[in-house]
Design an enzyme around this catalytic site. Sequence first.
Site, mmCIF file in Angstrom:
data_model
loop_
_atom_site.group_PDB
_atom_site.id
_atom_site.type_symbol
_atom_site.label_atom_id
_atom_site.label_comp_id
_atom_site.label_asym_id
_atom_site.label_seq_id
_atom_site.Cartn_x
_atom_site.Cartn_y
_atom_site.Cartn_z
ATOM 1 N N ARG A 158 -7.515 -0.484 -6.878
ATOM 2 C CA ARG A 158 -7.774 0.627 -5.952
ATOM 3 C C ARG A 158 -7.940 1.911 -6.782
ATOM 4 O O ARG A 158 -7.085 2.212 -7.615
ATOM 5 C CB ARG A 158 -6.632 0.775 -4.929
ATOM 6 N N ARG A 218 0.858 -1.177 0.000
ATOM 7 C CA ARG A 218 0.000 0.000 0.000
ATOM 8 C C ARG A 218 0.900 1.234 0.000
ATOM 9 O O ARG A 218 2.106 1.129 0.064
ATOM 10 C CB ARG A 218 -1.044 0.007 1.134
ATOM 11 N N GLY A 219 0.234 2.404 -0.083
ATOM 12 C CA GLY A 219 1.011 3.627 -0.257
ATOM 13 C C GLY A 219 1.054 3.902 -1.754
ATOM 14 O O GLY A 219 1.438 3.014 -2.536
ATOM 15 N N ALA A 220 0.641 5.110 -2.131
ATOM 16 C CA ALA A 220 0.439 5.400 -3.558
ATOM 17 C C ALA A 220 1.635 5.032 -4.453
ATOM 18 O O ALA A 220 1.482 4.272 -5.423
ATOM 19 C CB ALA A 220 0.048 6.866 -3.718
ATOM 20 N N ASP A 249 -2.252 10.950 -2.150
ATOM 21 C CA ASP A 249 -2.603 9.886 -3.100
ATOM 22 C C ASP A 249 -2.981 10.454 -4.455
ATOM 23 O O ASP A 249 -2.819 9.791 -5.483
ATOM 24 C CB ASP A 249 -3.751 9.036 -2.546
ATOM 25 N N ASN A 264 -5.731 12.266 0.543
ATOM 26 C CA ASN A 264 -4.772 11.468 1.314
ATOM 27 C C ASN A 264 -5.563 10.655 2.338
ATOM 28 O O ASN A 264 -6.791 10.779 2.435
ATOM 29 C CB ASN A 264 -3.735 12.375 1.988
ATOM 30 N N LYS A 265 -4.862 9.826 3.061
ATOM 31 C CA LYS A 265 -5.508 8.908 4.018
ATOM 32 C C LYS A 265 -6.563 9.621 4.867
ATOM 33 O O LYS A 265 -6.340 10.733 5.332
ATOM 34 C CB LYS A 265 -4.409 8.284 4.899
ATOM 35 N N GLN A 314 -2.136 2.113 9.790
ATOM 36 C CA GLN A 314 -0.859 2.268 9.077
ATOM 37 C C GLN A 314 0.151 3.080 9.906
ATOM 38 O O GLN A 314 1.358 2.890 9.786
ATOM 39 C CB GLN A 314 -1.069 2.968 7.722
#
Length: 344
Positions: free
Chosen positions: A94, A47-49, A242, A252-253, A201
């Site tokens: 995603r 995960r993580g863009a 993101d 973003n998150k 996360q």
Amino acid sequence: MIYIESIKFNKDQLYIIDQTLLPLEKKYISIDNIEIACEAIINLRIRGAPAIGVMAALSAYVEIQRLFRINRISNIADFKENLQIILNKLGKTRPTAVNLFYAIDRISREVLENHYLTVEEAINHLKKVAISIYEEDKELCNRIGENGAKLIFDGANILTHCNTGSLATAGRGTALGAIYTAVEKGIKIHVYNTETRPLLQGARLTSFELAYANIPNTLITDNMVASLFANKKIDMVMVGADRIAKNGDTANKIGTYSIAILANYFNIPFYVLAPYTTIDKSIKTGSEIVIEQRKKEEVLRFLNCKSAPENIDVYNPAFDVTPSHLITAIITEEGIFRYPYNFE
Ligand code: MRU
């Protein structure tokens, strides 16, 4: 500084560290076909863009190689047809992080639209493009780190959210990358990081990375940010992104938006750090960003433990959009951009 690598690619073998197991278990898993790759992205094993984009590119190559080995590809038409199917599958994993679509578009433009004389030539070119995406991400992280570190001064207390380090990219990270770079330059800092519900996360990954790098840090739950700002001297917020619209609105998150509002209230600089490729030039504002909605089980449980009754409604967007006027600066490998933003 030594980082934990999220992705390893060696002799045509692709491995990722399974981030769902961290911090309890540090286990690399092999990504040897496209179904495993898509499952890993959907379930946040990776995960993580930026890391998603890099892994997608490498997994497309790994799957093409596999199909070639089992004689499912024998000419250029087979190659292109299968590559298109692979890219379509990856594109459905995603929706929010733009880096996945950057990798898919780049492979489409540079490989699908190219002419080849042999299948081997086409496969080698796909490998070259996938490796460039991988290597470029490391380099982008280094440059973002250098630019971001210019904002960090000795003694700074920095709040970060989610995970933006080496686990979220192919290199040292974005917001966390700047923190690593500052520490390498001898700047003394203290990092506060949010837990980042529902999937933790921050608690599981950022705390793990910071401990691994020996950087002083304090974990807080997400609802402690206002208290932290009111009672401790927080000098700046540094987060990743993101997807960024042309006007600077940033997805973003989930939880980033609340932190930005609080930072604005308490007059604390709020910085977004991301590669220039996170800026989506096809959208003017954040209202056009598709926000991923995730399974309700993620909210009904705390890790694997039930924490709410089963049959209730749940709202579980994975990201939120911070309006650009709340963002003091956006830091990319190109430099430090300040509000108002007009990315062309
Ligand atoms: O759902 P995730 O864990 O993929 O979300 C990750 C984030 O929102 C990060 O902050 C963002 O991708 C930046 S990573 C360098």
